[in-house]
Enzyme design. Structure first.
Site, PDB file in Angstrom:
ATOM      1  N   GLY A 285      72.167  45.796 -24.934  1.00 17.76           N
ATOM      2  CA  GLY A 285      71.589  47.041 -24.414  1.00 17.76           C
ATOM      3  C   GLY A 285      71.457  48.111 -25.502  1.00 17.76           C
ATOM      4  O   GLY A 285      71.074  49.324 -25.093  1.00 17.76           O
ATOM      5  N   LYS A 286      71.315  47.491 -26.739  1.00 20.49           N
ATOM      6  CA  LYS A 286      71.071  48.438 -27.841  1.00 20.49           C
ATOM      7  C   LYS A 286      69.903  49.198 -27.718  1.00 20.49           C
ATOM      8  O   LYS A 286      69.867  50.606 -27.974  1.00 20.49           O
ATOM      9  CB  LYS A 286      71.276  47.692 -29.053  1.00 20.49           C
ATOM     10  CG  LYS A 286      72.550  47.111 -29.450  1.00 20.49           C
ATOM     11  CD  LYS A 286      72.436  46.172 -30.753  1.00 20.49           C
ATOM     12  CE  LYS A 286      71.154  45.008 -30.916  1.00 20.49           C
ATOM     13  NZ  LYS A 286      71.450  44.001 -29.834  1.00 20.49           N
TER      14      LYS A 286
ATOM     15  N   SER B 185      73.295  43.052 -36.110  1.00 16.11           N
ATOM     16  CA  SER B 185      74.121  43.258 -37.221  1.00 16.11           C
ATOM     17  C   SER B 185      75.548  42.453 -37.085  1.00 16.11           C
ATOM     18  O   SER B 185      76.690  43.372 -37.012  1.00 16.11           O
ATOM     19  CB  SER B 185      74.340  44.557 -37.768  1.00 16.11           C
ATOM     20  OG  SER B 185      74.517  45.479 -36.777  1.00 16.11           O
TER      21      SER B 185
ATOM     22  N   GLY C 171      75.451  44.914 -31.492  1.00 13.68           N
ATOM     23  CA  GLY C 171      75.831  44.337 -30.413  1.00 13.68           C
ATOM     24  C   GLY C 171      75.044  43.057 -30.126  1.00 13.68           C
ATOM     25  O   GLY C 171      74.249  42.720 -31.057  1.00 13.68           O
TER      26      GLY C 171
ATOM     27  N   SER D 264      72.347  40.207 -28.943  1.00 12.56           N
ATOM     28  CA  SER D 264      70.918  40.393 -28.345  1.00 12.56           C
ATOM     29  C   SER D 264      71.189  40.412 -26.805  1.00 12.56           C
ATOM     30  O   SER D 264      72.018  39.816 -26.235  1.00 12.56           O
ATOM     31  CB  SER D 264      70.239  39.118 -28.550  1.00 12.56           C
ATOM     32  OG  SER D 264      69.049  39.229 -27.893  1.00 12.56           O
TER      33      SER D 264
HETATM   34  P1  ADP Z   1      69.276  44.645 -27.179  1.00 11.82           P
HETATM   35  O1  ADP Z   1      68.391  45.737 -27.701  1.00 11.82           O
HETATM   36  O2  ADP Z   1      70.901  44.990 -27.385  1.00 11.82           O
HETATM   37  O3  ADP Z   1      68.643  43.216 -27.513  1.00 11.82           O
HETATM   38  P2  ADP Z   1      68.035  45.466 -24.575  1.00 11.82           P
HETATM   39  O4  ADP Z   1      68.296  46.719 -24.720  1.00 11.82           O
HETATM   40  O5  ADP Z   1      66.681  44.956 -25.133  1.00 11.82           O
HETATM   41  O6  ADP Z   1      69.221  44.484 -25.431  1.00 11.82           O
HETATM   42  O7  ADP Z   1      68.442  44.633 -23.361  1.00 11.82           O
HETATM   43  C1  ADP Z   1      69.318  45.049 -22.481  1.00 11.82           C
HETATM   44  C2  ADP Z   1      68.925  44.879 -21.140  1.00 11.82           C
HETATM   45  O8  ADP Z   1      70.265  45.022 -20.243  1.00 11.82           O
HETATM   46  C3  ADP Z   1      67.870  45.776 -20.423  1.00 11.82           C
HETATM   47  O9  ADP Z   1      67.206  44.870 -19.619  1.00 11.82           O
HETATM   48  C4  ADP Z   1      68.716  46.802 -19.646  1.00 11.82           C
HETATM   49  O10 ADP Z   1      67.829  47.299 -18.689  1.00 11.82           O
HETATM   50  C5  ADP Z   1      69.751  45.805 -19.178  1.00 11.82           C
HETATM   51  N1  ADP Z   1      70.977  46.751 -18.968  1.00 11.82           N
HETATM   52  C6  ADP Z   1      71.877  46.584 -17.770  1.00 11.82           C
HETATM   53  N2  ADP Z   1      72.835  47.352 -17.611  1.00 11.82           N
HETATM   54  C7  ADP Z   1      72.901  48.271 -18.784  1.00 11.82           C
HETATM   55  C8  ADP Z   1      73.647  49.121 -19.456  1.00 11.82           C
HETATM   56  N3  ADP Z   1      74.807  49.678 -18.795  1.00 11.82           N
HETATM   57  N4  ADP Z   1      73.581  49.404 -20.574  1.00 11.82           N
HETATM   58  C9  ADP Z   1      72.442  48.827 -21.291  1.00 11.82           C
HETATM   59  N5  ADP Z   1      71.866  48.046 -20.765  1.00 11.82           N
HETATM   60  C10 ADP Z   1      71.972  47.554 -19.649  1.00 11.82           C
END
Ligand code: ADP
Length: 195
Positions: free
Chosen positions: A37-38, A106, A32, A34
């Site tokens: 939420g991964k 990815s 997904g 950046s």
């Molecule tokens: P990634 O790893 O995809 O780059 P992150 O997990 O670091 O993304 O960041 C995602 C952000 O979105 C976090 O601050 C998280 O708390 C927020 N967020 C809000 N709602 C959701 C949700 N439903 N699922 C996942 N993350 C969420």
């Protein structure tokens, strides 16, 4: 060199490790944009599995890029090599009897296909963390979108590099319609059958 490599059959097999751990091993591959939420979801899935006494280990973009893949950038070739190495590492964890959790943008379908080939179709569970670019930019967790828009980061996925959404992911999480806990629950339910 490679013609002189022979594979030694060790007595201690994946099957024996799985039997000892009392569960199967496989890869949960989160893809997904950046900020989609991964890592947030992967982190909670890992903790939940650990609490259930499972062998589990997370690979994440930041820990891998500062270690084994230090020196690789974000060109098309480097992204591919980044993912190839990660897939090989994830595969080793599977062989070691672990549920391997991998959270990486990815972005290209062809690179994810390569990952799937390396890991093996049966052991590769693709999880699409689907969050719109608008929402990722609004969250801008690491301030990267702002930098990419300002031209300070080149080849940034979603801005000046493509993201090809998976067509048939095993699990499709729309984070704008679900809480983190609901997403975690959905993933745990899915893999319950595999464990
Ligand atoms: P990634 O790893 O995809 O780059 P992150 O997990 O670091 O993304 O960041 C995602 C952000 O979105 C976090 O601050 C998280 O708390 C927020 N967020 C809000 N709602 C959701 C949700 N439903 N699922 C996942 N993350 C969420």
């Amino acid at each position: 060199m490679s013609e002189n490599i022979t594979i030694h059959a060790y007595d201690l097999t994946r099957e024996k490790r799985n039997a000892r751990h009392q569960h199967q091993s496989f890869v949960l591959w989160f893809t997904g944009l950046s900020g989609s939420g991964k890592s947030t979801i992967a982190n909670k899935v890992e903790s939940a599995l650990f609490e259930k006494q499972k062998q589990v280990y997370s690979l994440d973009g930041d820990n891998i890029r500062s270690g084994i893949n230090k020196g690789l950038g974000f060109t098309k070739e480097d992204r591919k090599e980044n993912l190839r190495r990660i897939a090989e590492v994830a595969k080793l964890f599977v062989d070691a009897g672990h549920i391997s959790v991998a959270a990486f943008v990815s972005p290209l379908a062809s690179d994810r296909a390569l990952v799937k080939t390396i890991i093996g179709e049966k052991d590769f569970i693709e999880i699409f963390v689907d969050t719109s670019l608008e929402e990722c930019e609004r969250r801008d967790v690491k301030g990267l979108y702002q930098k990419a828009r300002a031209g300070e980061i080149k080849n940034f996925t979603g801005i000046d590099a493509p993201y090809e959404a998976p067509k048939k992911p095993a699990i499709h999480i729309k984070t704008e319609e679900k809480t983190v806990d609901q997403a975690v629950e959905e993933i745990l339910n899915y893999i319950d059958n595999l464990i």
